[in-house]
Scaffold this motif. Sequence first.
Motif, PDB file in Angstrom:
ATOM      1  N   SER A 112     -15.611   2.843   0.798  1.00 22.85           N
ATOM      2  CA  SER A 112     -15.835   1.468   1.230  1.00 22.85           C
ATOM      3  C   SER A 112     -14.633   0.617   0.860  1.00 22.85           C
ATOM      4  N   PHE A 113     -14.557  -0.534   1.451  1.00 22.04           N
ATOM      5  CA  PHE A 113     -13.437  -1.449   1.206  1.00 22.04           C
ATOM      6  C   PHE A 113     -13.383  -1.921  -0.243  1.00 22.04           C
ATOM      7  N   PRO A 114     -14.510  -2.350  -0.865  1.00 20.04           N
ATOM      8  CA  PRO A 114     -14.415  -2.820  -2.256  1.00 20.04           C
ATOM      9  C   PRO A 114     -13.906  -1.750  -3.217  1.00 20.04           C
ATOM     10  N   VAL A 115     -14.349  -0.506  -3.058  1.00 18.70           N
ATOM     11  CA  VAL A 115     -13.895   0.571  -3.947  1.00 18.70           C
ATOM     12  C   VAL A 115     -12.397   0.807  -3.766  1.00 18.70           C
ATOM     13  N   LEU A 116     -11.958   0.823  -2.503  1.00 18.65           N
ATOM     14  CA  LEU A 116     -10.534   1.038  -2.223  1.00 18.65           C
ATOM     15  C   LEU A 116      -9.676  -0.058  -2.856  1.00 18.65           C
ATOM     16  N   VAL A 117     -10.050  -1.314  -2.640  1.00 23.62           N
ATOM     17  CA  VAL A 117      -9.251  -2.427  -3.157  1.00 23.62           C
ATOM     18  C   VAL A 117      -9.278  -2.435  -4.686  1.00 23.62           C
ATOM     19  N   GLY A 118     -10.437  -2.163  -5.276  1.00 26.49           N
ATOM     20  CA  GLY A 118     -10.516  -2.116  -6.733  1.00 26.49           C
ATOM     21  C   GLY A 118      -9.630  -1.035  -7.320  1.00 26.49           C
ATOM     22  N   ALA A 119      -9.645   0.140  -6.701  1.00 31.00           N
ATOM     23  CA  ALA A 119      -8.820   1.236  -7.195  1.00 31.00           C
ATOM     24  C   ALA A 119      -7.336   0.948  -7.001  1.00 31.00           C
ATOM     25  N   ARG A 120      -6.979   0.354  -5.862  1.00 29.53           N
ATOM     26  CA  ARG A 120      -5.571   0.007  -5.633  1.00 29.53           C
ATOM     27  C   ARG A 120      -5.104  -1.063  -6.635  1.00 29.53           C
ATOM     28  N   THR A 121      -5.987  -1.995  -6.983  1.00 29.47           N
ATOM     29  CA  THR A 121      -5.653  -2.990  -7.998  1.00 29.47           C
ATOM     30  C   THR A 121      -5.394  -2.313  -9.344  1.00 29.47           C
ATOM     31  N   ALA A 122      -6.262  -1.334  -9.686  1.00 25.93           N
ATOM     32  CA  ALA A 122      -6.061  -0.598 -10.940  1.00 25.93           C
ATOM     33  C   ALA A 122      -4.747   0.170 -10.908  1.00 25.93           C
ATOM     34  N   GLN A 123      -4.414   0.761  -9.767  1.00 23.57           N
ATOM     35  CA  GLN A 123      -3.118   1.438  -9.641  1.00 23.57           C
ATOM     36  C   GLN A 123      -1.965   0.484  -9.962  1.00 23.57           C
ATOM     37  N   GLY A 124      -2.023  -0.708  -9.368  1.00 23.87           N
ATOM     38  CA  GLY A 124      -0.967  -1.683  -9.617  1.00 23.87           C
ATOM     39  C   GLY A 124      -0.894  -2.101 -11.070  1.00 23.87           C
ATOM     40  N   ALA A 125      -2.053  -2.238 -11.725  1.00 24.01           N
ATOM     41  CA  ALA A 125      -2.076  -2.638 -13.131  1.00 24.01           C
ATOM     42  C   ALA A 125      -1.435  -1.571 -14.017  1.00 24.01           C
ATOM     43  N   PHE A 126      -1.782  -0.306 -13.772  1.00 27.71           N
ATOM     44  CA  PHE A 126      -1.181   0.760 -14.573  1.00 27.71           C
ATOM     45  C   PHE A 126       0.300   0.944 -14.230  1.00 27.71           C
ATOM     46  N   ALA A 127       0.663   0.664 -12.976  1.00 24.50           N
ATOM     47  CA  ALA A 127       2.089   0.698 -12.620  1.00 24.50           C
ATOM     48  C   ALA A 127       2.848  -0.379 -13.374  1.00 24.50           C
ATOM     49  N   ALA A 128       2.209  -1.539 -13.611  1.00 18.95           N
ATOM     50  CA  ALA A 128       2.847  -2.617 -14.367  1.00 18.95           C
ATOM     51  C   ALA A 128       3.114  -2.207 -15.810  1.00 18.95           C
ATOM     52  N   LEU A 129       2.333  -1.277 -16.332  1.00 20.17           N
ATOM     53  CA  LEU A 129       2.583  -0.743 -17.679  1.00 20.17           C
ATOM     54  C   LEU A 129       3.617   0.370 -17.639  1.00 20.17           C
ATOM     55  N   LEU A 130       3.564   1.207 -16.613  1.00 20.50           N
ATOM     56  CA  LEU A 130       4.463   2.359 -16.539  1.00 20.50           C
ATOM     57  C   LEU A 130       5.912   1.964 -16.245  1.00 20.50           C
ATOM     58  N   GLY A 131       6.101   0.923 -15.444  1.00 18.30           N
ATOM     59  CA  GLY A 131       7.472   0.534 -15.087  1.00 18.30           C
ATOM     60  C   GLY A 131       8.320   0.190 -16.295  1.00 18.30           C
ATOM     61  N   PRO A 132       7.906  -0.779 -17.127  1.00 16.50           N
ATOM     62  CA  PRO A 132       8.682  -1.070 -18.343  1.00 16.50           C
ATOM     63  C   PRO A 132       8.776   0.111 -19.287  1.00 16.50           C
ATOM     64  N   THR A 133       7.717   0.934 -19.347  1.00 14.67           N
ATOM     65  CA  THR A 133       7.742   2.090 -20.245  1.00 14.67           C
ATOM     66  C   THR A 133       8.817   3.080 -19.833  1.00 14.67           C
ATOM     67  N   ALA A 134       8.935   3.346 -18.536  1.00 18.82           N
ATOM     68  CA  ALA A 134       9.927   4.310 -18.060  1.00 18.82           C
ATOM     69  C   ALA A 134      11.344   3.860 -18.401  1.00 18.82           C
ATOM     70  N   LEU A 135      11.631   2.592 -18.182  1.00 20.98           N
ATOM     71  CA  LEU A 135      12.967   2.088 -18.500  1.00 20.98           C
ATOM     72  C   LEU A 135      13.210   2.035 -20.004  1.00 20.98           C
ATOM     73  N   SER A 136      12.197   1.679 -20.770  1.00 21.75           N
ATOM     74  CA  SER A 136      12.338   1.674 -22.226  1.00 21.75           C
ATOM     75  C   SER A 136      12.639   3.075 -22.738  1.00 21.75           C
ATOM     76  N   LEU A 137      12.009   4.054 -22.136  1.00 20.40           N
ATOM     77  CA  LEU A 137      12.233   5.448 -22.528  1.00 20.40           C
ATOM     78  C   LEU A 137      13.685   5.848 -22.303  1.00 20.40           C
ATOM     79  N   LEU A 138      14.244   5.472 -21.168  1.00 20.40           N
ATOM     80  CA  LEU A 138      15.644   5.803 -20.895  1.00 20.40           C
ATOM     81  C   LEU A 138      16.588   5.062 -21.833  1.00 20.40           C
ATOM     82  N   ASN A 139      16.301   3.803 -22.109  1.00 17.08           N
ATOM     83  CA  ASN A 139      17.162   3.046 -23.009  1.00 17.08           C
ATOM     84  C   ASN A 139      17.174   3.640 -24.408  1.00 17.08           C
ATOM     85  N   THR A 140      16.038   4.140 -24.840  1.00 16.86           N
ATOM     86  CA  THR A 140      15.961   4.744 -26.170  1.00 16.86           C
ATOM     87  C   THR A 140      16.715   6.063 -26.211  1.00 16.86           C
TER      88      THR A 140
END
Length: 971
Positions: A112-140
């Motif tokens: 259904s549409f609500p499940v899809l949008v909710g899951a895509r929102t969660a994807q974006g939220a975890f991507a917001a954590l992973l992006g800085p983490t990936a770059l921090s890892l390389l800098n270290t």
Amino acid sequence: MLMSLEPTVSEPIGRARPARSHDHLLAAGSLITQLMIVLDMTIIAVALPSMQADLGLTDSQRPWAVTAYTLANGGLVLFGGRLTTILGIRRSYWIGQTGFAAASLIAGLASSFPVLVGARTAQGAFAALLGPTALSLLNTAFPDGPRRRRVFALFGATAGVGAAAGLLIGGALTDWFSWRWSLYVNVLIAAIGFLIGLRGLPTSKSRHDGPAFSDLLGLVLGCGACFSAVFGLDRAEQTSWTSATTIGWLSAAAVLAVAFLLRERVATAPTLPLWIISQPARAASYAAVATVGAAQMGGAVYLTYYLQNHFGYSPLRTGIAFLPMIGALVVTAPLAGQYLLRRLGTRVVLPLGIAIEGAAFLMLSRIETTSTYAGAVVPGIIVLGIGIGCIMPAAINTGTRGVPGPHVGLASAVVTVGQQIGASLGVALLATYSTSRADDYVTDHADTTRAAAGQALQQAQAAPDSEAGRTIIARFTADLADRAQVDAFGGGFLLMARILAAAALLLALAAAIVLIRRRRTAVPSSTSAVESPAVPARPDIAPPQARSASAQTRPAAPGAGPATVTRTDLTHPVDLTAAPMGLRVFHPNTDINFQANRWAEAIGPRSVPEIRAVAGALGSLPGWVASFLSLADAARADGRRLDAAYYDRAAEFFMPPTDARKAPTRSRYVDVMQEVFGLRPLHVPYGSGSLPVYDIAPAGPAMSTWVIFGGFDSYIEDYLPMYAALARRGRRVVAFDGPGQGGALMDDRIPMTHEWEWPVRAVLDSLGLADITLMGISLGGGLAIRAAAFEPRVARVIAFDAMDDFAQVITGRVAPLAAGPASLVARHWPTRTVDATMARLARRSAVIDWGMWQGMHVTGTTTPSAFLRTAGRMRTAAVAERVRADVLLLQGAEDHDVPVEQMHRQAMTLRHARSLTTRTFTAAESCASHCQVGNIGLAIRTMLEWETAVSPMSSASSASSTSGLDSTDGL
């Protein structure tokens, strides 16, 4: 290069860091993570038609499959950067990978549409954590050097390739399997990244020294501004730039952004310290990343429409059509990251890359209905790939380089925000412009099309409502729509080319202005090791050479020792192996308690019960003075002359300049210190007086020469135990009181000056010194940076502690929540207003009252406003970029005197230092206070190890080092 020492000294610039066995795994984990994040921005785009049909989505619901992801990612990436700092890299990486995989699985299973949008929102939220983490890892893992350039070239290529590859992979999975597999594939990618992270990830260094979100208001404002900007741009794409929702959300974004900047300017522990985004090269990188987002996403989306609607390509064939761009990007990115960036620098590579992007869109703007894929599209997307390949490695590398460890996640988040907002802006801009231009084209050509359709109907002898007539009309209508769309795409691409050309020009002009300013203030690179470069003469201070070329010795006090120590049995050195005393609680007032701890550590543990016995009287300054004078008398009666001297100094410290007891108390202190340590000062001519100098020979061959001075209200005798410890470890120590300090102030009435190159030059000239390590203590940390900017004989600089703005330190005591604005007010408001304000504050606080009188005494001023204006000149921002020496910046994590961000600001301005190393001492090390009171031995060991690492002469014998350079947490 900037390095952060946690918990021991890091490796110097210019030396290759030994390769670590897991570095390749760290690089692989970062690259896979980045690929997954960027891939998901476009992989779903080609699957939208199938998804809409399968789930029965309306046309208004369909865009939310993409919008939900971009909103969560762009709106929460600042929060993700902060969370990376709090949780540490390891925990952030695992939480992000697990959460992203789970959200992808749920989105793929959505019915259904609500499940899809909710899951895509969660994807974006975890991507917001992973992006800085990936770059921090390389800098270290890759602080500097060729390996950093190589890996960031790959990372930049991945960031650029991911979006284009998403179209190809999404098309293939949708054609071969189902749209759901464009989401399931993330589970596999995340699983690979998770397994790689099981080995090689650094131990999480999560924060335990304060509130997790000390600037919650700033965090909310920042995330709100990002969310509003992304959503407002999405509304512009879906509706128009003039719609109420677009204007409302973009206005909210502007207001929240301004509020965020104002909040971060005054926050004591800001969510995003503004020095991260204000450094010119880093700011240019963020702007360049935004152009990549705009060009790549805007271009990819509308080229996809062109290929599918005009040429009739399938999703898979559309993805394949982007392969030339991917190939050009993959080839260009490593070359740009490893070679162009090293040879041309950021100031050339970034404008060049943006200009190439503009050229690509200029080529694409020539598309017509008669154009072919090979003739019109391929050349343009190849050039676009080259432009992106030039920008991404340089922008990502420069955008995070030089940021101290605790803030690298935030710098990484800004990179992601720039790319996300740029992408939203590019898509919205092209969408609205193309729609408007297409409508205009249809309006302009409607009559011509009707006439052509009517002529065709006449030739076919068909009525408009007949089947043949409807076919003819539909053909002309489709042809008009196709021509209108192609013309709109061409016009949109031309608009993008103009915008990119303007951006490249502005960036090039800004780089040229910065370069011209730096060349005007550049330090001569070839200056005699002994002779100082010419500087403008000052009327109030005659250059030392004009008076005497050598130091003078005043008549010796009875019983005083030789002027220069030549023996190796210096007494009372700081014990570098002793357990730290730590910071005791003698009094609730922070200033009083710090000073009590300062003298307690000087005397040793035996002083603790004595100071506790008088603690109740320390709240008032007269009580402080009387209590320590009584302790001094008691110690003298017991035959503890050195203890008595320290107690005398503690009492004298808070005596106002007008106190008749001040001069004799100081004399008792200085006489005992000179007698106990067997020293007598030289006197270097300076202006109308002289500077007292102790020249202490090392035990054995000299490994290096250290020139040391104190801070605002210090006496150079205060640190004699430190000099003894350094001399025992092979360092020749030349310690002096400069203008406004100790004997120079009390005996010769020489007031303090911010132009510290003059006293340093006088001492170096008089003693014939070169290739020195210059150390400034407290305020001296900032004065040392100033001196090194003008004196090429300074090879190494230690700021103990870092202090880049003395006025902020002073006003921070008065207005701790608004030290920056208060500093500006104090320096620029009418003198009567400032004087009246300080008088009111002094009546409320004895410490402030003493501080104002002491400040006027030290600087030779007569009013608080004049003192604050003098203090306002003690800033390093304008001169720090001249420094070419190796630099070590120290700070305590809980310094009550100097705001922690001053070290980070100082680090950002030392752009041309040969090497730059930072060290933050923590409460766990009993070393978090100002000038590391509580564990000064650790601070001295850190300095010695750092000098051994950066100096070939010191490295010749590393026996003095008490612990190895075995921990790096660097950038």
